[in-house]
Design a protein around this motif. Sequence first.
Motif, PDB file in Angstrom:
ATOM      1  N   ILE A 237      62.839 -77.399  -4.454  1.00 53.93           N
ATOM      2  CA  ILE A 237      61.627 -76.766  -3.918  1.00 53.93           C
ATOM      3  C   ILE A 237      61.589 -75.291  -4.307  1.00 53.93           C
ATOM      4  O   ILE A 237      60.530 -74.752  -4.656  1.00 53.93           O
ATOM      5  CB  ILE A 237      61.564 -76.933  -2.386  1.00 53.93           C
ATOM      6  CG1 ILE A 237      61.429 -78.413  -2.015  1.00 53.93           C
ATOM      7  CG2 ILE A 237      60.397 -76.135  -1.793  1.00 53.93           C
ATOM      8  CD1 ILE A 237      61.559 -78.692  -0.530  1.00 53.93           C
ATOM      9  N   ALA A 238      62.745 -74.647  -4.262  1.00 51.63           N
ATOM     10  CA  ALA A 238      62.826 -73.237  -4.653  1.00 51.63           C
ATOM     11  C   ALA A 238      62.453 -73.068  -6.129  1.00 51.63           C
ATOM     12  O   ALA A 238      61.730 -72.129  -6.495  1.00 51.63           O
ATOM     13  CB  ALA A 238      64.232 -72.704  -4.398  1.00 51.63           C
ATOM     14  N   ILE A 239      62.930 -73.980  -6.983  1.00 53.40           N
ATOM     15  CA  ILE A 239      62.619 -73.918  -8.416  1.00 53.40           C
ATOM     16  C   ILE A 239      61.114 -74.061  -8.643  1.00 53.40           C
ATOM     17  O   ILE A 239      60.506 -73.293  -9.410  1.00 53.40           O
ATOM     18  CB  ILE A 239      63.381 -75.017  -9.184  1.00 53.40           C
ATOM     19  CG1 ILE A 239      64.880 -74.710  -9.192  1.00 53.40           C
ATOM     20  CG2 ILE A 239      62.857 -75.140 -10.615  1.00 53.40           C
ATOM     21  CD1 ILE A 239      65.736 -75.849  -9.725  1.00 53.40           C
ATOM     22  N   ILE A 240      60.508 -75.025  -7.962  1.00 60.10           N
ATOM     23  CA  ILE A 240      59.058 -75.243  -8.107  1.00 60.10           C
ATOM     24  C   ILE A 240      58.283 -74.011  -7.651  1.00 60.10           C
ATOM     25  O   ILE A 240      57.319 -73.580  -8.297  1.00 60.10           O
ATOM     26  CB  ILE A 240      58.624 -76.484  -7.298  1.00 60.10           C
ATOM     27  CG1 ILE A 240      59.238 -77.748  -7.913  1.00 60.10           C
ATOM     28  CG2 ILE A 240      57.102 -76.600  -7.251  1.00 60.10           C
ATOM     29  CD1 ILE A 240      59.069 -78.993  -7.058  1.00 60.10           C
ATOM     30  N   VAL A 268      61.349 -69.569  -0.304  1.00 61.03           N
ATOM     31  CA  VAL A 268      62.612 -69.877  -0.989  1.00 61.03           C
ATOM     32  C   VAL A 268      63.792 -69.720  -0.039  1.00 61.03           C
ATOM     33  O   VAL A 268      64.632 -70.620   0.090  1.00 61.03           O
ATOM     34  CB  VAL A 268      62.779 -68.976  -2.225  1.00 61.03           C
ATOM     35  CG1 VAL A 268      64.151 -69.188  -2.856  1.00 61.03           C
ATOM     36  CG2 VAL A 268      61.680 -69.242  -3.236  1.00 61.03           C
ATOM     37  N   SER A 269      63.864 -68.573   0.653  1.00 62.54           N
ATOM     38  CA  SER A 269      64.997 -68.349   1.556  1.00 62.54           C
ATOM     39  C   SER A 269      64.975 -69.314   2.731  1.00 62.54           C
ATOM     40  O   SER A 269      66.023 -69.829   3.135  1.00 62.54           O
ATOM     41  CB  SER A 269      64.994 -66.898   2.057  1.00 62.54           C
ATOM     42  OG  SER A 269      63.786 -66.578   2.702  1.00 62.54           O
ATOM     43  N   ILE A 270      63.798 -69.581   3.281  1.00 59.37           N
ATOM     44  CA  ILE A 270      63.694 -70.489   4.427  1.00 59.37           C
ATOM     45  C   ILE A 270      64.100 -71.908   4.038  1.00 59.37           C
ATOM     46  O   ILE A 270      64.878 -72.564   4.729  1.00 59.37           O
ATOM     47  CB  ILE A 270      62.264 -70.484   5.001  1.00 59.37           C
ATOM     48  CG1 ILE A 270      61.953 -69.128   5.632  1.00 59.37           C
ATOM     49  CG2 ILE A 270      62.091 -71.591   6.038  1.00 59.37           C
ATOM     50  CD1 ILE A 270      60.507 -68.984   6.069  1.00 59.37           C
ATOM     51  N   VAL A 271      63.580 -72.363   2.911  1.00 61.97           N
ATOM     52  CA  VAL A 271      63.854 -73.736   2.465  1.00 61.97           C
ATOM     53  C   VAL A 271      65.334 -73.932   2.156  1.00 61.97           C
ATOM     54  O   VAL A 271      65.950 -74.924   2.577  1.00 61.97           O
ATOM     55  CB  VAL A 271      62.989 -74.082   1.233  1.00 61.97           C
ATOM     56  CG1 VAL A 271      63.507 -75.331   0.541  1.00 61.97           C
ATOM     57  CG2 VAL A 271      61.531 -74.277   1.648  1.00 61.97           C
TER      58      VAL A 271
END
Length: 283
Positions: A237-240, A268-271
């Motif tokens: 998810i962060a990459i997307i 990004v940080s939360i996920v």
Amino acid sequence: MNKISAHVNNIALHHTIFALPFAYMGMFLATDGLPSLHDFIFITLAMIGARSTALILDNLIDLKYDRLQPRLAKRPMVTGDVKTPEVLILMFISIILFTFSALQLAPICIYLAPLAILILFLYPYTKRFTFMCHFVLGSALAMAPIGSYIAVTGTINLPILILGLGVCLWIGGFDAIYGSQDEAFDKKHGLHSLATKFTARRVFPIISVVHFISIICFIITGYAYHLTYTYYIGILIAIITLIYQHSIVSPYNYSRLTQVYFMRNGIVSIVIFIFTVISISAK
């Protein structure tokens, strides 16, 4: 209420979303489970104190430039909604909060506290002499997971440093993109950035590589701490999110470089934190 709102905006309290989840991630990795309520409370307070101190210092030290920058005309210190004596008092309170919180954590924390404050104080000055200033900011944010890990365990290891490097590159990269829109202003006033060194046009491919390395750091962290496959869903998810963020801004169009853009980075940080917790719980 207007005065309180002005101070909240001055320290950009909503941007805590960038660092706090990584601090909590460091806690969970340190315990390989659920951290104590005591550690959770005082690490949170230490983060609030440190971050408030950092933003106040940045706004104070850069005030003379902010007053000349049309894009920053609505900042509370520029408009006069927040006065210098007020922020100095708030900074003093923030440093006390940070120091008091450090005293409640692992004994080594109070000895490292001056180093942390020094980095926070140093960052605003780095734009006066180095184009690597973005990554000094990233280093300050990298203290979130590293510091919380030390606060719980009293020790440090290579995997948590790799996580810190990932955070440093992630934050520093986006700061370089943000700063690239000020290339002309910075050159005129003798300030330094990646854009003044390499031009804004070259900043974007450079930061694509930087963010690729940051993702590698996050992947290595998962492997080093034996996190389950669910952790890597968070990384995906962060990459997307990172790919999308890079696709909507260019050196020729900064119109979408808004608060929404930066808050999306907070995803990004939360996920990554959420999927770290899920992974640890599933062990």
